[in-house]
Scaffold this motif. Structure first.
Motif, PDB file in Angstrom:
ATOM      1  N   ALA A 216       0.683  -1.253  -0.052  1.00 41.96           N
ATOM      2  CA  ALA A 216      -0.141   0.084  -0.138  1.00 41.96           C
ATOM      3  C   ALA A 216       0.735   1.134  -0.014  1.00 41.96           C
ATOM      4  O   ALA A 216       0.600   2.349  -0.739  1.00 41.96           O
ATOM      5  N   ILE A 223      -3.428   1.630   4.824  1.00 42.90           N
ATOM      6  CA  ILE A 223      -4.482   0.365   5.080  1.00 42.90           C
ATOM      7  C   ILE A 223      -4.586   0.473   6.625  1.00 42.90           C
ATOM      8  O   ILE A 223      -4.028   1.132   7.408  1.00 42.90           O
ATOM      9  N   CYS A 244      -8.403  -0.819   2.859  1.00 40.44           N
ATOM     10  CA  CYS A 244      -8.042   0.657   2.527  1.00 40.44           C
ATOM     11  C   CYS A 244      -8.480   1.413   3.598  1.00 40.44           C
ATOM     12  O   CYS A 244      -9.871   1.403   4.061  1.00 40.44           O
ATOM     13  N   TYR A 260      -9.497  -4.260  -0.696  1.00 37.22           N
ATOM     14  CA  TYR A 260      -9.043  -5.034   0.423  1.00 37.22           C
ATOM     15  C   TYR A 260      -8.312  -6.273   0.131  1.00 37.22           C
ATOM     16  O   TYR A 260      -8.574  -6.631  -0.974  1.00 37.22           O
TER      17      TYR A 260
END
Length: 778
Positions: A216, A223, A244, A260
């Protein structure tokens, strides 16, 4: 550089397909021949076709590296029919003005999904408004992926979805080497960051979280931990979702993002990605340079050094679960709320000298907020013995994390004792809020408190209110029972009866322990973690352990209805909050004024000639007199038998006529007229029960001792009565409460006196006489 170019769907005739490899760009020309161009630069132009949007992103990233700029993900566009993503923009990293490094650069490409399922470059803007970095100095992100040898992996042995493959793709191990990834991070140089896909395996859930965390950060989003799923058999965690940070709508910054990664525990104890959603509905931030901003400490904790991009969190495995710990505090309250509330608080203080508010600051940032007006503070002197800490907003999505302290007044109505906005759900936050409430209420600690079961709240209550009996919220107990009892109810026909008999019918501690042991052995629940925890906390939810404490009659299987009702909810936007808050406050207080009026101007009907009934009609509010009257009338259908005498104390067995199952034990002390019943109604509700009243009839007691008519249920408990200075705290607080009390009484007096000319003359004469009497006082 060329100008902005557009393309219609009808113009997609001469399409080129682009594939990328680590060593070279492979270009498919319109004539169908391919050639490796090594490190040569492939110019993007309208009509280029890609298998996926990710492929287009990789291509544009490689091109940007060659030229000397960086990119990030821009807007996405969804279909109005099914919500699927149909178009994406990839923009220069200097697009916009959200940070000082951005210059509002207009360069971008837009790819559009066509009927064939492929993605075509439809718009492009090549002009930049800033200088480029030296060509080739920027290293584009590369993906290192190993195939996963599992039947559930759709990508095992196949080509990468993005078209980029590592030379190690054919490695027979089939497992992501997370140790290598951590070592590279510890060395201060993050190597290729793998992209999540179904089938990826990890040794622990912690490892999976850190993998997704790293991905991420490199992609440009943050996240957090989402839902967890537990086994119906032993309560252990079987599945985890990492989402997220913009998932949901509980905070203005969240936009309901659906991205996700879900992991599931296998029989081997390893964790496998079984569900994945990569699409986001928001723009990405600039990807974080992990080699510069993140290092991994000896215990695997992420430490943020130079960037606010990453969520500063630790994932700690405890008791078979995962706990997320923040090192740097982040508030769930947007800055707009602080400005709004502070302006409101200052205006209220100008009108209400007893208005109290406090704002917590942590590391220079505003966090939790608490406030209470003088009326709430005064109410606490009378009705602060049993309170509800209402955090209804936690049950679902919210835009305002509002928590309220609510008591029960002498008409059995909810009364507001203070409000707070909860910045985060840490123990530190709840402790601060409880301490702020305690300061506002001049150190008045409640006898009992109904609040959620969470460990953070439990610890905070124990720390700030030692000696206060914490009772768990009924809705939370019910929700947890549904989660944990569901499988047992479906498997065993007798389980519900056995469970409810144990919990609700036990009359002594020994009875409960015996019934609980039987339940654990009969259904093999000794090792069930939820049942172990609930037994340890039995004094906070089992009726037998609660009924000996004063809870103002709030039912064990229920709670006080929300003070603000539907007027003010967790979804109320800031622009409407103050108006709705004031409206709800006025509505509740008007209801209280009506009951005050009825209590002093109406009279309940007597149903017996018992002088105790007349005494209680004179003392209680109408609402509480009806509660007492019901018990008095019921006692006539009971009989009492003396079963034991020890000195001045006589014990009676009281049971309902024709029903030997309903019986209670009552002890009466003739020397001081003390009386108590095993049903504990007086201890729990503050009103004598039918069993005690039956014994008083037998003993021919014609008047209740004053201690059995609680002042908090009496007519004189109404606002405007201050019993002593100690009940209000310090001298300054006491004066503020006296001012408010007199103003409230004067307002009612003026309204009554202005009803007619005759009333006005009478009211004016009484006021003048009262002022003359005050002047003669020392």
């Amino acid at each position: 550089m060329t100008a902005d170019t557009d393309m219609n769907r009808d113009e997609l005739g001469n399409i080129m397909t682009v594939r990328t490899k680590p060593a070279a760009l492979v270009v498919a020309k319109s004539n169908g021949h391919r050639e490796d161009v090594g490190q040569s630069k492939m110019e993007p132009h309208v009509g280029l076709e890609f298998d996926t949007a990710e492929e287009a992103q990789e291509f544009y990233s490689s091109y940007a590296t060659e030229v000397g700029f960086k990119i990030r993900i821009g807007q996405l566009y969804r279909s109005r029919v099914d919500g699927a993503v149909i178009s994406r923009r990839f923009v220069c990293s200097k697009e916009g003005f959200q940070t000082n490094s951005r210059t509002g650069c207009p360069a971008f490409i837009r790819v559009q999904k066509v009927d064939s399922g492929k993605w075509v470059l439809a718009n492009i803007k090549k002009e930049h408004n800033h200088d480029f970095e030296a060509s080739g100095e920027l290293c584009p992100p590369r993906i290192q992926r190993k195939t996963i040898p599992t039947p559930r992996s759709s990508s095992a042995g196949g080509a990468s979805r993005t078209g980029i493959r590592s030379h190690e793709d054919d490695s027979p191990t089939g497992v992501v080497d997370m140790k290598r990834l951590k070592k590279e991070e510890m060395d201060g140089m993050v190597g290729p960051v793998a992209e999540p896909q179904k089938g990826l395996e990890f040794n622990t859930a912690n490892e999976a979280y850190k993998f997704y965390y790293t991905y991420a950060a490199s992609a440009g989003f943050r996240i957090r931990i989402g839902q967890l799923f537990r086994s119906k058999h032993d309560g252990s965690i079987t599945s985890r979702r990492f989402v997220c940070s913009k998932e949901g709508h509980q905070h203005p910054s969240r936009v309901g993002c659906g991205a996700y990664m879900r992991i599931q525990r296998q029989e081997s104890g390893r964790w496998v990605v079984d569900r994945l959603q990569k699409e986001h509905n928001h723009e990405f931030e600039t990807p974080t340079d992990l080699s510069r901003t993140v290092t991994v400490a000896s215990k695997g904790d992420y430490r943020e050094e130079g960037s606010n991009m990453l969520e500063n969190l630790d994932l700690v495995e405890t008791n078979g679960g995962l706990s997320l710990v923040k090192r740097v505090s982040e508030s769930n309250i947007s800055s707009a709320w602080y400005t709004l509330l502070l302006e409101y608080f200052q205006s209220r203080q100008a009108d209400d000298t007893g208005f109290f508010y406090a704002v917590e600051t942590r590391e220079g940032k505003a966090m939790n907020v608490f406030w209470a007006d003088s009326r709430s503070r005064f109410a606490c002197t009378q009705f602060g013995d049993a309170i509800v800490f209402d955090t209804t907003h936690r049950r679902g999505t919210y835009s305002v994390p509002l928590a309220s302290f609510v008591g029960v007044n002498h008409h059995r109505q909810p009364v507001l004792l203070g409000c707070a906005l909860v910045a985060d759900e840490s123990e530190e936050s709840f402790t601060w809020i409880f301490q702020a409430w305690l300061r506002a209420m001049s150190g008045h600690r409640p006898i009992s408190m109904i609040a959620d079961q969470d460990h953070t709240i439990q610890h905070s209550i124990a720390q700030v209110f030692p000696g206060t009996h914490h009772r768990f919220s009924a809705w939370q107990i019910l929700a947890k029972e549904q989660d944990n009892l569901g499988p047992l109810l479906s498997m065993y026909a007798d389980f519900r009866y056995d469970y409810e008999t144990c919990v609700f019918q036990s009359q002594t501690a020994n009875e409960f322990d015996s019934a609980w042991d039987m339940l654990m052995d009969k259904y093999n629940l000794r090792d069930h973690s939820w049942f172990r925890d609930m037994y340890r906390m039995r004094k906070s939810w089992v009726p037998f352990y609660l009924k000996g404490t004063f809870f103002a009659g709030i039912p064990v299987d229920g709670s006080l209805k929300s003070y603000f009702g539907t007027i003010l909810t967790a979804q109320t936007p800031p622009s409407e909050f103050i108006v709705r808050y004031e409206k709800a406050l006025e509505q509740r207080r008007e209801e209280e004024r009506k009951e005050d009026f009825n209590t002093f101007n109406l009279q309940a009907v007597l149903h017996t000639k018992d002088p105790i009934e007349e005494q209680c009609r004179r003392l209680y509010t109408i609402t509480m007199f009806k509660v007492f009257q019901k018990e008095l009338l019921e006692c006539y259908s009971y009989v009492g038998m003396k079963i034991n005498v020890e000195g001045a104390i006589s014990r009676y067995m009281v049971q309902k006529c024709g029903n030997s199952e309903e019986r209670k034990t009552v002890a009466f002390n003739a020397s001081n007229l003390n009386i108590n019943c095993s049903c504990k109604m007086f201890e729990f509700e503050g009103v004598l029960c039918r069993h005690a009243l039956k014994v008083l009839q037998i003993m021919n007691i014609r008047e209740l001792p004053s201690r059995y008519v609680l002042h908090r249920w009496s007519k004189n408990a109404k606002y405007g009565i201050l019993r002593d200075a100690d009940s209000a705290g310090g001298p300054q607080d006491f004066k503020a409460l006296m001012l408010w009390s007199l103003r409230e009484e004067a307002r009612n007096y003026i309204e009554a006196g202005a009803a007619s000319l005759e009333r006005y003359k009478l009211a004016f004469e009484i006021m003048q006489e009262g002022r003359r009497n005050l002047c003669w006082q020392n």
